[in-house]
Design a protein around this motif. Structure first.
Motif, short mmCIF file in Angstrom:
data_model
loop_
_atom_site.label_atom_id
_atom_site.label_comp_id
_atom_site.label_asym_id
_atom_site.label_seq_id
_atom_site.Cartn_x
_atom_site.Cartn_y
_atom_site.Cartn_z
N ILE A 101 26.93 88.79 57.90
CA ILE A 101 25.46 88.34 57.70
C ILE A 101 24.41 89.59 57.66
O ILE A 101 23.59 89.91 57.01
N PHE A 102 25.06 90.39 58.64
CA PHE A 102 24.23 91.58 58.96
C PHE A 102 23.82 92.49 57.58
O PHE A 102 23.10 92.98 57.14
N LEU A 103 25.39 92.86 56.80
CA LEU A 103 25.35 93.66 55.84
C LEU A 103 24.60 93.14 54.57
O LEU A 103 23.91 93.69 53.91
N LYS A 104 24.66 91.84 54.52
CA LYS A 104 23.83 91.06 53.50
C LYS A 104 22.28 91.22 53.73
O LYS A 104 21.73 91.34 52.67
N LYS A 105 21.83 91.04 54.88
CA LYS A 105 20.47 91.25 54.91
C LYS A 105 20.06 92.56 54.83
O LYS A 105 19.00 93.05 54.26
N VAL A 106 20.85 93.80 55.21
CA VAL A 106 20.70 95.18 54.85
C VAL A 106 20.65 95.38 53.37
O VAL A 106 19.58 96.09 53.00
N LYS A 107 21.33 94.84 52.71
CA LYS A 107 21.37 94.81 51.37
C LYS A 107 19.90 94.22 50.91
O LYS A 107 19.25 95.01 49.93
N HIS A 108 19.60 92.91 51.28
CA HIS A 108 18.38 92.58 50.91
C HIS A 108 17.10 93.42 51.12
O HIS A 108 16.39 93.38 50.26
N TYR A 109 16.97 93.88 52.17
CA TYR A 109 15.83 94.65 52.74
C TYR A 109 15.78 95.84 52.06
O TYR A 109 14.84 96.51 52.04
N TYR A 110 16.93 96.42 51.84
CA TYR A 110 16.96 97.78 51.27
C TYR A 110 16.40 97.76 49.79
O TYR A 110 15.76 98.48 49.44
N LYS A 111 16.69 96.60 49.08
CA LYS A 111 16.50 96.32 47.76
C LYS A 111 14.86 96.22 47.90
O LYS A 111 14.10 96.89 46.94
N GLN A 112 14.38 95.26 48.86
CA GLN A 112 13.07 95.33 48.91
C GLN A 112 12.15 96.51 49.32
O GLN A 112 11.09 96.76 48.87
N SER A 113 12.81 97.40 50.16
CA SER A 113 12.36 98.59 50.50
C SER A 113 12.13 99.58 49.17
O SER A 113 10.92 100.31 49.15
N ILE A 114 12.94 99.60 48.43
CA ILE A 114 12.76 100.42 47.34
C ILE A 114 11.71 100.02 46.31
O ILE A 114 10.95 100.79 45.73
N GLY A 115 11.40 98.72 46.17
CA GLY A 115 10.40 98.10 45.69
C GLY A 115 8.76 98.51 46.37
O GLY A 115 7.97 98.73 45.54
N ASN A 116 8.95 98.58 47.67
CA ASN A 116 7.91 99.00 48.36
C ASN A 116 7.65 100.52 48.04
O ASN A 116 6.40 101.02 47.91
N VAL A 117 8.58 101.40 47.83
CA VAL A 117 8.50 102.70 47.60
C VAL A 117 7.76 102.93 46.34
O VAL A 117 6.65 103.82 46.07
N ASN A 118 8.16 102.21 45.24
CA ASN A 118 7.62 102.24 44.06
C ASN A 118 5.99 101.51 43.88
O ASN A 118 5.57 102.36 42.83
N SER A 119 5.83 100.83 44.74
CA SER A 119 4.53 100.44 44.78
C SER A 119 3.69 101.16 45.79
O SER A 119 2.45 100.52 45.80
N SER A 120 4.26 102.13 46.30
CA SER A 120 3.42 102.69 47.52
C SER A 120 2.15 103.78 47.02
O SER A 120 1.56 104.10 48.04
N GLY A 121 2.35 104.26 45.83
CA GLY A 121 1.33 105.26 45.38
C GLY A 121 1.77 106.56 45.55
O GLY A 121 1.09 107.29 45.28
N LEU A 122 3.01 106.61 46.05
CA LEU A 122 3.88 108.05 46.06
C LEU A 122 3.95 108.61 44.56
O LEU A 122 4.36 107.87 43.68
N ASN A 123 3.62 109.89 44.64
CA ASN A 123 3.99 110.45 43.19
C ASN A 123 5.42 110.42 43.08
O ASN A 123 6.38 110.78 43.91
N SER A 124 5.67 110.59 41.63
CA SER A 124 7.33 110.63 41.32
C SER A 124 7.70 112.17 41.42
O SER A 124 9.09 112.28 41.69
N VAL A 125 7.01 113.32 41.55
CA VAL A 125 7.57 114.53 41.77
C VAL A 125 6.66 115.06 42.76
O VAL A 125 5.53 114.90 42.80
#
Length: 261
Positions: free
Chosen positions: A237-261
């Motif tokens: 259960i723990f590892l499944k949730k880690v995988k879920h929130y990791y995927k969600q966090s990558i989406g948050n990074v992409n929509s955060s306004g941070l520059n690519s370089v």
């Protein structure tokens, strides 16, 4: 205006280094007596001691990290005791100024070779790392079978990685400590406690994604060393949730306004 630097003088009696001072930029010099120091673990840069000090008749518990020379396989990464301790203090200042979760006390010794910091241990609380150097089994505590605030904990953990990236701070999987109560139900929290490998970078998406990977890795290692031995169902259960929130966090990074370089 130039900041004044104050020291906490430590009289250790018959212990090693009988007179030690730790400096901070905000408090007056305060004499304390070291009652005891017990080695609990060691890492690449230093040895960790569970230390009890006494001041004004009151005893308090701290962690003292005594640094040694770092001599990895690649000579260009060699560093001295004083360089290692000073870097940790510098990194602590970076993290604190960025609003990241750090211990309230973090001081360097006057000789520049040790760090005194707030302890994550108390009568009903323990503190472990992610890499197995100090885990629940070594502390002779039962392995974790359930965490009641798991979702909130994981969400906040990955948010911390994004906050660091927005401040141009690159995290490392060994940087995090896990703090939780001994008695059930277990609630867990995290803190940036090992600051030796943290470093300043540019606030970019690459840094954000790297921080998320480091957090994912530290959570997987934490599970391996503190959960998976005895409670495979909860580990799953723990590892499944880690995988879920990791995927969600990558989406948050992409929509955060941070520059690519």
């Amino acid at each position: 205006m130039k900041k004044r630097v104050y020291y906490i003088s430590m009289n250790t009696g018959s212990l090693e280094n009988p007179n030690i001072s730790f400096r901070k930029n905000t408090r007056k010099e305060t004499g304390v007596r070291v009652v005891s120091e017990t080695p609990i673990t060691k890492g690449s840069f230093g040895k960790i001691f569970d230390t009890v000090i006494e001041k004004g008749g009151h005893k308090r518990r701290f962690i003292v990290k005594k640094y040694y020379n770092y001599t990895p396989d690649l000579p260009e990464y060699n560093s001295t005791i004083k360089e290692n301790a000073e870097r940790a203090l510098h990194n602590y200042t970076l993290a604190k100024n960025a609003g990241l979760k750090v211990f309230p006390t973090f001081r360097i010794s006057e000789d520049g070779e040790s760090i005194l910091m707030t302890t994550g241990f108390s009568d009903n609380q323990i503190c472990v790392g992610s890499n197995g150097g100090l885990n629940i089994d070594k502390l002779k505590q039962p392995l974790i079978e359930e965490i009641v605030n798991l979702d909130k904990f994981l969400v906040n953990f990955f948010i911390e990685g994004l906050k660091a990236a927005k401040n141009g701070i690159s995290l490392h999987s060994d940087s995090f400590f896990f703090i939780f109560n001994k008695s059930k139900p277990i609630k867990i929290d995290f803190i940036l406690g090992d600051l030796d490998s943290l470093y300043k970078d540019k606030p970019t998406k690459d840094v954000g994604e790297m921080n998320m990977r480091e957090i994912k890795d530290t959570l997987i290692e934490f599970c391996e060393h503190n959960i998976a031995h005895i409670a495979p169902n909860f580990a799953e259960i723990f590892l499944k949730k880690v995988k879920h929130y990791y995927k969600q966090s990558i989406g948050n990074v992409n929509s955060s306004g941070l520059n690519s370089v």
